[in-house]
Scaffold this motif. Sequence first.
Motif, PDB file in Angstrom:
ATOM      1  N   GLN A 164      20.091  36.636  19.800  1.00 29.84           N
ATOM      2  CA  GLN A 164      21.453  37.022  19.438  1.00 29.84           C
ATOM      3  C   GLN A 164      22.380  36.682  20.591  1.00 29.84           C
ATOM      4  OE1 GLN A 164      23.076  41.347  19.283  1.00 29.84           O
ATOM      5  NE2 GLN A 164      22.281  40.940  17.220  1.00 29.84           N
ATOM      6  N   MET A 165      23.550  36.168  20.256  1.00 22.95           N
ATOM      7  CA  MET A 165      24.564  35.853  21.254  1.00 22.95           C
ATOM      8  C   MET A 165      25.854  36.576  20.887  1.00 22.95           C
ATOM      9  SD  MET A 165      23.840  31.766  21.948  1.00 22.95           S
ATOM     10  CE  MET A 165      24.604  31.811  23.582  1.00 22.95           C
ATOM     11  N   VAL A 166      26.530  37.114  21.894  1.00 23.32           N
ATOM     12  CA  VAL A 166      27.754  37.882  21.697  1.00 23.32           C
ATOM     13  C   VAL A 166      28.844  37.286  22.576  1.00 23.32           C
ATOM     14  CG1 VAL A 166      28.832  40.163  21.898  1.00 23.32           C
ATOM     15  CG2 VAL A 166      26.450  39.970  21.161  1.00 23.32           C
ATOM     16  N   LEU A 167      30.059  37.226  22.046  1.00 23.17           N
ATOM     17  CA  LEU A 167      31.155  36.660  22.829  1.00 23.17           C
ATOM     18  C   LEU A 167      31.426  37.503  24.062  1.00 23.17           C
ATOM     19  CD1 LEU A 167      33.393  34.423  22.859  1.00 23.17           C
ATOM     20  CD2 LEU A 167      34.911  36.181  21.929  1.00 23.17           C
ATOM     21  N   ASN A 168      31.487  36.838  25.202  1.00 26.67           N
ATOM     22  CA  ASN A 168      31.888  37.493  26.439  1.00 26.67           C
ATOM     23  C   ASN A 168      33.378  37.252  26.670  1.00 26.67           C
ATOM     24  OD1 ASN A 168      31.866  38.749  28.956  1.00 26.67           O
ATOM     25  ND2 ASN A 168      31.259  36.868  30.006  1.00 26.67           N
ATOM     26  N   LYS A 169      33.742  35.985  26.794  1.00 23.15           N
ATOM     27  CA  LYS A 169      35.149  35.608  26.928  1.00 23.15           C
ATOM     28  C   LYS A 169      35.329  34.224  26.340  1.00 23.15           C
ATOM     29  CE  LYS A 169      38.912  34.977  30.243  1.00 23.15           C
ATOM     30  NZ  LYS A 169      39.300  34.983  31.682  1.00 23.15           N
ATOM     31  N   ALA A 221      40.976  40.166  13.929  1.00 25.17           N
ATOM     32  CA  ALA A 221      40.596  41.310  13.105  1.00 25.17           C
ATOM     33  C   ALA A 221      40.065  42.461  13.949  1.00 25.17           C
ATOM     34  CB  ALA A 221      39.542  40.881  12.088  1.00 25.17           C
ATOM     35  N   ASN A 222      40.154  42.321  15.277  1.00 33.36           N
ATOM     36  CA  ASN A 222      39.688  43.346  16.217  1.00 33.36           C
ATOM     37  C   ASN A 222      38.200  43.635  16.080  1.00 33.36           C
ATOM     38  OD1 ASN A 222      42.280  43.855  17.458  1.00 33.36           O
ATOM     39  ND2 ASN A 222      42.857  44.945  15.587  1.00 33.36           N
ATOM     40  N   LYS A 223      37.425  42.564  15.845  1.00 38.78           N
ATOM     41  CA  LYS A 223      35.984  42.694  15.746  1.00 38.78           C
ATOM     42  C   LYS A 223      35.316  41.799  16.788  1.00 38.78           C
ATOM     43  CE  LYS A 223      36.040  43.902  10.840  1.00 38.78           C
ATOM     44  NZ  LYS A 223      35.354  43.755   9.528  1.00 38.78           N
ATOM     45  N   THR A 224      34.055  42.085  17.061  1.00 39.25           N
ATOM     46  CA  THR A 224      33.288  41.326  18.052  1.00 39.25           C
ATOM     47  C   THR A 224      32.616  40.134  17.396  1.00 39.25           C
ATOM     48  OG1 THR A 224      32.855  43.309  19.377  1.00 39.25           O
ATOM     49  CG2 THR A 224      31.370  41.432  19.690  1.00 39.25           C
ATOM     50  N   PRO A 225      32.856  38.919  17.866  1.00 39.17           N
ATOM     51  CA  PRO A 225      32.172  37.738  17.319  1.00 39.17           C
ATOM     52  C   PRO A 225      30.746  37.644  17.870  1.00 39.17           C
ATOM     53  CG  PRO A 225      34.311  37.179  18.320  1.00 39.17           C
ATOM     54  CD  PRO A 225      33.925  38.536  18.807  1.00 39.17           C
ATOM     55  N   ILE A 226      29.794  37.395  16.972  1.00 34.29           N
ATOM     56  CA  ILE A 226      28.408  37.209  17.370  1.00 34.29           C
ATOM     57  C   ILE A 226      27.843  36.006  16.622  1.00 34.29           C
ATOM     58  CG2 ILE A 226      28.171  39.709  17.627  1.00 34.29           C
ATOM     59  CD1 ILE A 226      26.162  39.533  15.192  1.00 34.29           C
ATOM     60  N   LEU A 227      26.677  35.574  17.028  1.00 36.97           N
ATOM     61  CA  LEU A 227      25.938  34.567  16.273  1.00 36.97           C
ATOM     62  C   LEU A 227      24.458  34.698  16.589  1.00 36.97           C
ATOM     63  CD1 LEU A 227      25.189  32.095  18.469  1.00 36.97           C
ATOM     64  CD2 LEU A 227      27.621  31.605  18.153  1.00 36.97           C
ATOM     65  N   GLU A 266      27.321  28.779  24.813  1.00 39.48           N
ATOM     66  CA  GLU A 266      27.608  29.355  26.125  1.00 39.48           C
ATOM     67  C   GLU A 266      28.905  28.787  26.698  1.00 39.48           C
ATOM     68  OE1 GLU A 266      23.166  30.541  27.782  1.00 39.48           O
ATOM     69  OE2 GLU A 266      23.885  28.480  28.067  1.00 39.48           O
ATOM     70  N   LYS A 267      29.145  27.504  26.504  1.00 38.47           N
ATOM     71  CA  LYS A 267      30.378  26.898  26.983  1.00 38.47           C
ATOM     72  C   LYS A 267      31.597  27.484  26.272  1.00 38.47           C
ATOM     73  CE  LYS A 267      28.285  22.472  28.292  1.00 38.47           C
ATOM     74  NZ  LYS A 267      28.138  21.038  27.949  1.00 38.47           N
ATOM     75  N   LEU A 268      31.386  27.941  25.039  1.00 35.89           N
ATOM     76  CA  LEU A 268      32.483  28.540  24.278  1.00 35.89           C
ATOM     77  C   LEU A 268      32.703  30.010  24.634  1.00 35.89           C
ATOM     78  CD1 LEU A 268      31.812  26.918  20.792  1.00 35.89           C
ATOM     79  CD2 LEU A 268      33.786  26.513  22.278  1.00 35.89           C
ATOM     80  N   GLY A 269      31.816  30.558  25.471  1.00 34.25           N
ATOM     81  CA  GLY A 269      32.014  31.926  25.938  1.00 34.25           C
ATOM     82  C   GLY A 269      31.034  32.946  25.415  1.00 34.25           C
ATOM     83  N   PHE A 270      30.023  32.509  24.649  1.00 36.93           N
ATOM     84  CA  PHE A 270      29.006  33.427  24.146  1.00 36.93           C
ATOM     85  C   PHE A 270      27.884  33.563  25.166  1.00 36.93           C
ATOM     86  CE2 PHE A 270      31.230  32.185  20.362  1.00 36.93           C
ATOM     87  CZ  PHE A 270      31.149  33.269  19.503  1.00 36.93           C
ATOM     88  N   GLN A 271      27.246  34.729  25.187  1.00 35.31           N
ATOM     89  CA  GLN A 271      26.120  34.925  26.082  1.00 35.31           C
ATOM     90  C   GLN A 271      24.938  35.521  25.332  1.00 35.31           C
ATOM     91  OE1 GLN A 271      27.487  37.526  29.197  1.00 35.31           O
ATOM     92  NE2 GLN A 271      27.476  39.364  27.910  1.00 35.31           N
ATOM     93  N   LEU A 272      23.742  35.140  25.750  1.00 28.99           N
ATOM     94  CA  LEU A 272      22.522  35.677  25.156  1.00 28.99           C
ATOM     95  C   LEU A 272      22.409  37.163  25.481  1.00 28.99           C
ATOM     96  CD1 LEU A 272      20.144  32.739  26.106  1.00 28.99           C
ATOM     97  CD2 LEU A 272      20.739  33.413  23.778  1.00 28.99           C
ATOM     98  N   THR A 273      22.073  37.954  24.467  1.00 23.35           N
ATOM     99  CA  THR A 273      22.009  39.399  24.676  1.00 23.35           C
ATOM    100  C   THR A 273      20.648  39.999  24.366  1.00 23.35           C
ATOM    101  OG1 THR A 273      22.903  39.724  22.442  1.00 23.35           O
ATOM    102  CG2 THR A 273      24.477  39.754  24.285  1.00 23.35           C
ATOM    103  N   ARG A 274      19.986  39.529  23.304  1.00 23.29           N
ATOM    104  CA  ARG A 274      18.706  40.121  22.923  1.00 23.29           C
ATOM    105  C   ARG A 274      17.946  39.182  22.004  1.00 23.29           C
ATOM    106  NH1 ARG A 274      22.120  43.812  20.768  1.00 23.29           N
ATOM    107  NH2 ARG A 274      21.086  45.494  21.895  1.00 23.29           N
ATOM    108  N   ASP A 275      16.658  39.449  21.854  1.00 20.47           N
ATOM    109  CA  ASP A 275      15.872  38.775  20.833  1.00 20.47           C
ATOM    110  C   ASP A 275      16.301  39.291  19.465  1.00 20.47           C
ATOM    111  OD1 ASP A 275      14.475  37.512  22.827  1.00 20.47           O
ATOM    112  OD2 ASP A 275      12.670  38.740  22.639  1.00 20.47           O
ATOM    113  N   MET A 276      16.235  38.433  18.471  1.00 19.44           N
ATOM    114  CA  MET A 276      16.431  38.860  17.085  1.00 19.44           C
ATOM    115  C   MET A 276      15.536  37.962  16.249  1.00 19.44           C
ATOM    116  SD  MET A 276      17.817  41.194  15.318  1.00 19.44           S
ATOM    117  CE  MET A 276      18.950  41.857  16.555  1.00 19.44           C
ATOM    118  N   ASN A 277      14.428  38.509  15.805  1.00 19.66           N
ATOM    119  CA  ASN A 277      13.372  37.723  15.188  1.00 19.66           C
ATOM    120  C   ASN A 277      13.454  37.752  13.671  1.00 19.66           C
ATOM    121  OD1 ASN A 277      12.024  37.045  17.743  1.00 19.66           O
ATOM    122  ND2 ASN A 277      11.694  39.248  17.856  1.00 19.66           N
ATOM    123  N   TRP A 278      12.990  36.661  13.069  1.00 23.25           N
ATOM    124  CA  TRP A 278      13.102  36.468  11.631  1.00 23.25           C
ATOM    125  C   TRP A 278      11.691  36.265  11.078  1.00 23.25           C
ATOM    126  CZ3 TRP A 278      18.338  36.433  10.103  1.00 23.25           C
ATOM    127  CH2 TRP A 278      19.233  36.369  11.186  1.00 23.25           C
TER     128      TRP A 278
END
Length: 228
Positions: free
Chosen positions: A89-94, A191-197, A210-222
């Motif tokens: 999982q990646m979450v926007l940092n900046k 929309a005042n929400k957190t972007p993730i992918l 990562e260049k767009l400002g997202f950072q790895l945060t945790r494993d998310m397995n499928w």
Amino acid sequence: MINVEDQLKNPVWHSLKETHKKFAVNSNGVQFYHHEVCPFGAFFDETKTAEASSEYVKKSDSFFFVSENQTPIIDESKVLLDRKIDGCQMVLNKLSEVEITEDIVLLDETFIDEIYDLVWLVMPGYYKKRTFEMGNYYGVIKDGKLVSIAGQRMQTDLFIEISAVVTHPDYTRKGLAKQLISHNTKEILKANKTPILHTNKGNLAISLYEKLGFQLTRDMNWWLYHKK
């Protein structure tokens, strides 16, 4: 009230409790999306997944359980594991500044077939036509056809997931995906929400995110299963 960090530990579950509750199929304490929308399931108690998955597979020949670190339990007389996809999982940092040179359009229902065909051309698998109902889709049109998209999938009152980022092979290496992700991210922030992918571990696209400002945060397995 639950915070976004807690929601992101189990994004499918919380999406189905909030923004996507109209798509929720509940079975023995396990939640699934309606099989025509998105074949994802989520749980907190893995001891309940065997009965629930045996019921869900009656309508969906294959499906995923999405989990950070728990292993689903299944009834192998009815359901079989296809494979486990090690994801993250990646979450926007900046958000980084990206020059938008393309005409990016919000895609309406008239594009459903084109979106479906483009996703299956580039990333064949489990995208369904009704997946379009989960969130906004943005695209770039060139030469009279849809050539690149970035959509939205799981979401709650606190976050929105960017998904279905694909570009037709004839139009790659032109920065279309980068601009679409940036545009989509800005719309989520409005929309005042957190972007993730989410993506697979080792995916070459991680460096772009990562260049767009997202950072790895945790494993998310499928965990991909199919009907026996």
